[in-house]
Design a protein around this motif. Structure first.
Motif, PDB file in Angstrom:
ATOM      1  N   ASN A 111     -30.387 -21.992  75.507  1.00 52.63           N
ATOM      2  CA  ASN A 111     -29.889 -20.595  74.797  1.00 52.63           C
ATOM      3  C   ASN A 111     -28.277 -21.049  74.030  1.00 52.63           C
ATOM      4  N   LYS A 128     -33.306 -10.068  67.222  1.00 49.11           N
ATOM      5  CA  LYS A 128     -31.886 -10.587  67.073  1.00 49.11           C
ATOM      6  C   LYS A 128     -32.047 -12.072  67.209  1.00 49.11           C
ATOM      7  N   ALA A 129     -32.966 -12.628  68.056  1.00 48.47           N
ATOM      8  CA  ALA A 129     -32.541 -14.181  68.021  1.00 48.47           C
ATOM      9  C   ALA A 129     -32.994 -14.658  66.884  1.00 48.47           C
ATOM     10  N   PHE A 187     -37.590 -20.500  67.188  1.00 47.34           N
ATOM     11  CA  PHE A 187     -37.600 -20.125  68.417  1.00 47.34           C
ATOM     12  C   PHE A 187     -39.132 -20.384  69.079  1.00 47.34           C
ATOM     13  N   ILE A 201     -27.765 -18.206  71.248  1.00 51.04           N
ATOM     14  CA  ILE A 201     -28.023 -16.938  71.473  1.00 51.04           C
ATOM     15  C   ILE A 201     -27.309 -16.605  72.690  1.00 51.04           C
ATOM     16  N   VAL A 255     -38.941 -10.090  79.556  1.00 51.41           N
ATOM     17  CA  VAL A 255     -40.433 -10.166  79.283  1.00 51.41           C
ATOM     18  C   VAL A 255     -40.869 -10.530  80.387  1.00 51.41           C
ATOM     19  N   LEU A 305     -34.420 -11.013  76.540  1.00 55.51           N
ATOM     20  CA  LEU A 305     -35.648 -11.883  76.613  1.00 55.51           C
ATOM     21  C   LEU A 305     -35.830 -12.167  77.872  1.00 55.51           C
ATOM     22  N   SER A 311     -37.323  -6.426  74.910  1.00 57.74           N
ATOM     23  CA  SER A 311     -37.560  -7.877  74.682  1.00 57.74           C
ATOM     24  C   SER A 311     -37.925  -7.901  73.164  1.00 57.74           C
ATOM     25  N   ARG A 334     -27.840  -7.924  75.229  1.00 60.25           N
ATOM     26  CA  ARG A 334     -27.386  -9.466  75.063  1.00 60.25           C
ATOM     27  C   ARG A 334     -28.987 -10.028  74.919  1.00 60.25           C
ATOM     28  N   ILE A 335     -28.804 -10.852  73.890  1.00 57.53           N
ATOM     29  CA  ILE A 335     -30.305 -11.523  73.663  1.00 57.53           C
ATOM     30  C   ILE A 335     -30.802 -12.206  74.759  1.00 57.53           C
ATOM     31  N   VAL A 336     -29.894 -12.953  75.599  1.00 55.87           N
ATOM     32  CA  VAL A 336     -30.411 -13.776  76.635  1.00 55.87           C
ATOM     33  C   VAL A 336     -31.113 -12.493  77.903  1.00 55.87           C
ATOM     34  N   ASN A 358     -43.532 -13.930  72.626  1.00 54.51           N
ATOM     35  CA  ASN A 358     -42.721 -13.203  71.997  1.00 54.51           C
ATOM     36  C   ASN A 358     -42.910 -12.644  70.749  1.00 54.51           C
ATOM     37  N   MET A 372     -44.632  -9.868  67.861  1.00 55.28           N
ATOM     38  CA  MET A 372     -44.767  -8.419  67.736  1.00 55.28           C
ATOM     39  C   MET A 372     -46.029  -7.956  67.777  1.00 55.28           C
ATOM     40  N   PHE A 405     -41.152 -19.358  72.545  1.00 58.67           N
ATOM     41  CA  PHE A 405     -40.969 -18.724  73.937  1.00 58.67           C
ATOM     42  C   PHE A 405     -41.848 -18.928  74.725  1.00 58.67           C
ATOM     43  N   ARG A 415     -28.582 -18.639  62.744  1.00 59.32           N
ATOM     44  CA  ARG A 415     -29.742 -19.034  63.699  1.00 59.32           C
ATOM     45  C   ARG A 415     -31.046 -18.578  62.621  1.00 59.32           C
ATOM     46  N   THR A 418     -35.743 -10.564  70.678  1.00 53.33           N
ATOM     47  CA  THR A 418     -36.603 -11.430  69.908  1.00 53.33           C
ATOM     48  C   THR A 418     -36.102 -11.413  68.454  1.00 53.33           C
TER      49      THR A 418
END
Ligand code: ATP
Ligand code: MG
Lengths: 269, 384
Positions: free
Chosen positions: A90, B292-293, A128, A95, B383, B380, B286, B375-377, A134, A136, A130, A122, B290
């Motif tokens: 991260n 934002k990430a 990314f 992030i 999830v 996430l 989440s 916060r992104i972390v 993730n 939509m 995951f 970014r 995502t």
């Protein structure tokens, strides 16, 4: 205890003009810069320290990590659960922020960027992937892959075109209008890979990309990452606790008790 | 385009939840509109009142009367063009719940109220018939009165059963004109009183003064009241509007409560909607992380949540506003002549729409602030 790192003299006095080059308005400078870029690592970590605060006590996670990742690498990051693999990934992906230390990724000292600058950075430099995809849920495969392109200046037609190409690369051309709920786990992860590569990022980060998949789908996904790395030279960092998954990489690094072990080169492929 | 599609698709994710929220919004919007219209109806008489007319009444209270012979003196006051006399009758038609206003008037009234439109021949018939009455169109429709019908009112202030023959039906010149009143000859009332209760004869409830120049209303009022100072019945003269507002003031407390309830309804739906949006945003944390990430800014996240909230609020508000018109019509019919004028005003409609939008905006405030700053972390992590 942490001050020690920050007060220490900078062991890598990198050339300042090079640092902002990636962000500059002139992406193609001279041949001199081009060659300089070839040599520079895509990721450079210098004495990265990160801890979490739980109540009154501080839980140290990363205790001064220093290493480079060269362009075109495919690196697997392994270690026991809770060792800080995700935390490290991260930080590299921008992030999360370290307590101290310097992070130069894709030519940018990302510790100096504001939140907004970091977000822009970014979108241009990181792809990314995951563990739980993730995607939509309300968007179909094509729209999901198109999503990150909204942040570019591309027209709708260009976006669709590129998203289609990316889905073609992960062999999902026949599933463009499927929603995530209509796809298998492996297919969803392939959509996620397409989403990660559609912006042509400098670096792809994957946190347990096969953690939720059966062996066959996992091999599919790993094979795709391998091809991305070999055929279009994408730099990839993948966190995994699966020894077999790690074998697809060029090298493995082990994280334990906040420290990185020596990297283990893999001869394979 | 893409964004609008995303917002709409998001709002349809929990169909039942969205549907229930919209139903709640519709009900709240209709209730708000209806209550606002009730308040408007309360003031309708005052709003329609002319500023060219003054009302002279007993200074003590409306319950007390004035002698008819004041009429001549009033005619002599400078600035007064015409004078008419009127009396509140307060009779019961069959049952007490069948309320409508009944006035005993002298014929001079007719010329002073140009907003009441009555055909020439019907007016003549009425003037000729001592027991004749003229009723408003709405009243006639409510009780099925037709020309030639005999209507019996049971007096409350003036005892006995009173027979009247309908000789005319008037229409309103404006939509806001009250057509639910019942008019008859003051002389009929007075002649009867002379026989049965002579001490109450030759008295009127009020005089209506027509001004030659509306701008002189204050001055004329002062002159009139000065004229009768220290006489047996002192007068209070005010514009028709002030007079009507005086009526309304007696029931002001109810109006205040109705107003308060109408805003309470909006407040409640706001809380319901805010809860819905908070629930929705929490479930999607989440997804926001995502986004934002991937590099989307806080503004984009806020747009998604505000967009969804506003879309739902606008749909509910719009349907509710449209539904208010038929509901108000049905309500007015049910209420009969209690609210002579019951129109949903343009102001009420714009307030309904504005309230719906406000609900949408405020409901999205806290959820979007939270989603923007997650916060992104952490986002996430929610999830797995
Ligand atoms: N937001 C947080 N607050 C407090 N502690 C945290 C937080 N995030 C991570 N930690 C702690 O930091 C340590 C490292 O977490 P991290 O998620 O990086 O581990 P990991 O190596 O990815 O583990 P896993 O293989 O289980 O995913 C753990 O001890 C975890 O409890
Ligand atoms: Mg992890």
């Amino acid at each position: 205890m942490n001050d020690q790192q920050t007060l220490a003299p900078d062991p890598h006095p990198g050339p300042p003009p090079e640092r902002r080059r990636e962000d500059g308005p002139e992406p193609r400078a001279g041949p001199l810069h081009e060659s300089a870029r070839e040599d520079a690592p895509v990721v450079r970590l210098e004495e990265i320290v990160k801890s979490y605060r739980r109540g009154v006590q501080t839980v140290p996670v990363l205790a001064g990590i220093t290493f480079d990742i060269a362009a075109g690498e495919f690196l697997a990051l392994m270690g026991p659960s809770g060792s800080g693999k995700s935390t490290l990934l991260n930080l590299i992906a921008g992030i999360d922020r370290p307590d101290s230390g310097r992070l130069i990724v894709a030519g940018t000292d990302i510790g100096r960027l504001t939140e907004q600058e970091l977000a822009d950075w970014r979108s241009r430099n990181i792809g990314f992937i995951f563990q739980f995809y993730n995607l939509m849920p309300v968007l179909d495969a094509l729209e999901n892959v198109e999503l990150p392109l909204l942040l570019t200046g591309l027209s709708r037609r260009q976006r669709r075109e590129r998203a289609r190409m990316a889905l073609d690369m992960v062999s999902l051309s026949d599933r463009l209008d499927h929603f995530p709920s209509e796809l298998s786990g492996g297919q969803q992860q392939r959509v996620a890979i397409a989403r990660a590569l559609v912006t042509d990022p400098t670096l792809i980060v994957a946190d347990e990309p096969t953690g939720d998949l059966d062996r066959e789908s996992a091999n599919d996904v790993l094979g795709m990452l391998e091809r991305l790395n070999q055929q279009i030279g994408k730099t990839i960092i993948m966190v995994t606790h699966d020894q077999r998954a790690a074998q697809h990489a060029h090298a493995i690094m082990h994280l334990e008790k906040g420290e990185l072990s020596q990297r283990e080169e893999l001869a394979a492929s | 385009m893409y964004l609008i599609k995303l917002i709409l698709k998001n709002s349809l994710r929990h169909r039942l939840r969205t549907l229930l929220t919209i139903v709640g919004l519709i009900v709240a919007t209709v209730a708000f509109g209806l209550l606002q219209t009730v308040v408007d109806a309360w003031y309708a008489g005052a709003d329609a009142a002319s500023s060219a007319r003054l009302i002279t009444r007993n200074a003590v209270s409306l319950v007390f009367t004035l002698p008819i012979n004041y009429r001549e003196k009033l005619r002599g006051v400078d600035g007064v063009r015409a004078v008419a006399a009127g009396n509140w009758f307060g009779g019961i038609y069959k049952e007490p719940k069948n309320f409508f206003p009944q006035f005993a008037i002298d014929p001079a009234y007719v010329a002073m109220y140009p907003e009441y439109l009555i055909p020439e021949d019907q007016l003549k018939d009425w003037l000729r018939d001592r027991k004749g009455a003229v009723v408003g169109r709405k009243l006639a429709q409510t009780y099925g009165f037709r020309i030639g019908d005999t209507v019996t009112l049971k007096g409350t202030i003036f005892p006995g059963n009173w027979d009247f023959v309908i000789r005319g039906i008037y229409d309103g010149r404006e939509r806001s004109t009250d057509t639910s009143a019942f008019f008859f000859h003051w002389t009929y009332l007075n002649e009867t009183m002379k026989r049965t209760a002579p001490r109450r004869a030759d008295m009127v409830g009020w005089f209506v003064l027509e001004l030659s120049d509306p701008a002189r209303a204050a001055e004329v009022s002062r002159d009139v009241d000065a004229l009768f100072r220290n006489s047996t019945a002192e007068t209070l003269t005010e514009t028709e509007k002030a007079f009507q507002l005086g009526f309304v003031a007696m029931t002001e407390a109810i109006v205040v409560v109705i107003r308060a309830v109408s805003f309470l309804v909006i407040f409640i739906i706001m809380a319901v909607m805010a809860n819905t949006m908070a629930m929705t945003a929490r479930e999607r944390l989440s997804e926001y992380a995502t986004l934002k990430a991937l590099g989307f800014g806080q503004g984009f996240i806020a747009l998604l949540i505000f967009g969804e909230s506003l879309a739902i609020a606008a749909i509910g508000g719009l349907i509710g506003t449209l539904a208010t018109l038929p509901v108000a019509t049905a309500f007015a019919e049910e209420m009969g002549s209690l609210f002579p004028v019951f129109n949903v005003s343009a102001q009420t409609i714009s307030m309904q729409l504005a309230a719906a939008c406000l609900v949408g905006l405020i409901a999205a405030l806290v959820p979007s602030w939270k989603a923007m700053h997650v916060r992104i972390v952490d986002g996430l992590r929610s999830v797995g």
